[in-house]
Design a protein around this motif. Structure first.
Motif, PDB file in Angstrom:
ATOM      1  N   SER A  53       0.836  -1.213   0.000  1.00 16.34           N
ATOM      2  CA  SER A  53       0.000   0.000   0.000  1.00 16.34           C
ATOM      3  C   SER A  53       0.866   1.256   0.000  1.00 16.34           C
ATOM      4  CB  SER A  53      -0.948   0.009   1.198  1.00 16.34           C
ATOM      5  OG  SER A  53      -1.926  -1.004   1.036  1.00 16.34           O
ATOM      6  N   GLN A  95      -8.173   0.444  -0.444  1.00 12.74           N
ATOM      7  CA  GLN A  95      -8.372  -0.839   0.243  1.00 12.74           C
ATOM      8  C   GLN A  95      -9.675  -0.827   1.048  1.00 12.74           C
ATOM      9  OE1 GLN A  95      -4.666  -1.912   2.024  1.00 12.74           O
ATOM     10  NE2 GLN A  95      -5.471  -3.699   3.077  1.00 12.74           N
ATOM     11  N   ASP A 173      -6.172  -1.746  -5.004  1.00  5.74           N
ATOM     12  CA  ASP A 173      -5.540  -2.182  -3.754  1.00  5.74           C
ATOM     13  C   ASP A 173      -6.519  -3.035  -2.960  1.00  5.74           C
ATOM     14  OD1 ASP A 173      -3.895  -2.564  -1.603  1.00  5.74           O
ATOM     15  OD2 ASP A 173      -3.727  -0.448  -1.044  1.00  5.74           O
ATOM     16  N   GLU A 174      -6.267  -4.337  -2.950  1.00  6.76           N
ATOM     17  CA  GLU A 174      -7.099  -5.299  -2.218  1.00  6.76           C
ATOM     18  C   GLU A 174      -8.591  -5.046  -2.427  1.00  6.76           C
ATOM     19  OE1 GLU A 174      -5.887  -6.888   1.393  1.00  6.76           O
ATOM     20  OE2 GLU A 174      -3.779  -6.352   1.136  1.00  6.76           O
TER      21      GLU A 174
END
Ligand code: ADP
Ligand code: MG
Length: 248
Positions: A53, A95, A173-174
């Motif tokens: 991240s 995220q 991101d995720e």
């Protein structure tokens, strides 16, 4: 810029060279080199806390690295704020989705349409926002509150907001954490479709099944260092990668 003509005739869409990021005395990223070709699908993996991240934040402009250079379409963007990077076509999803809870799903996409494009779409932005919601399969939910969306729908809204700036590179991101197997497949299929439309994608993900299915290339970060970069089958055979994941 054309040091790697074999990668792509146009050169990389994104190139990071020697990116180092410190938090106080702690080195979160240590001289990371990383590149993405136009239209490429790259998986970025690594154990929790390995700096994924942080790296994405350096690419997208939320953080500025202490050392290193980030080039987007051959121009140096290292010091540019995130909104300027978005306007150039580098977009990311977060995220943890944080939609504007008092706005409708449609309005949540209209906000970046107002602010992320070089020429704001004040008029007609509702139509454009609806078209984006159609691309991610959320059009039927356009007029409800994000509070009433399921987890997978929230993830799709997050991607829709990232799409509003018409990215040529999307960093997810995720985007699949906490989803069921079939929901993970839905998000992978959606990212594949966006990629077919010409968007390069960096996928940060713990769900290995999704990463392996999606990625043409996998980059592995461990403790802030890049330890592998190559074809998924090759990377997963590496002893260092196996060791990094055995501890998990
Ligand atoms: P990942 O996404 O791979 O799980 P992160 O990039 O979130 O890892 O974190 C990498 C390391 O940097 C971790 O040790 C984390 O605690 C630390 N870190 C991340 N952000 C900050 C911050 N803003 N301040 C201090 N330390 C941070
Ligand atoms: Mg992370």
């Amino acid at each position: 810029m054309n040091q790697h003509p074999a990668e792509s005739p146009r050169g990389p869409i994104l190139e990071a060279r020697g990116v180092t990021k410190m938090f106080g005395g702690f080195t979160a990223l240590q001289s990371v080199d990383f590149s993405v070709a136009p239209g490429e699908r790259v998986g970025l993996i690594g154990p929790n806390g390995s700096g994924k991240s942080t790296f994405v934040n350096c690419l997208s402009g939320a953080l500025t690295p202490e050392q290193g250079t980030i080039l987007f379409e051959a121009s140096n963007i290292t010091g540019l704020p995130a909104w300027k990077r978005a306007r150039r076509g580098l977009s990311r999803s977060f995220q943890i989705p944080r939609p504007f809870r008092r706005l409708t799903v449609l309005e949540n996409v209209q906000v970046p349409l107002r602010f992320a494009l070089p020429e704001p779409l004040a008029e007609g932005s509702a139509r454009e926002a609806l078209a984006i919601l159609e691309r991610v399969g959320l059009a039927p939910k356009a007029f409800i509150s994000p509070k009433d969306l399921s987890q997978v729908e929230l993830r799709k809204l997050e991607l829709a907001r990232a799409l509003a700036s018409r990215p040529r590179l999307l960093i997810a991101d995720e985007a699949m954490a906490g989803l069921s197997d079939s929901e993970v497949d839905e998000i992978v299929a959606l990212l594949e479709e966006l990629n077919r439309q010409g968007i390069a994608v960096i996928l940060i993900e713990h769900i290995m099944r999704a990463v392996m299915r999606f990625s043409e290339r996998i980059v592995v970060l461990v403790a802030g260092r890049k330890i592998a970069d190559g074809r998924p089958d090759e990377v997963m055979r590496l002893k260092d990668v196996e060791r990094a994941y055995l501890g998990q």
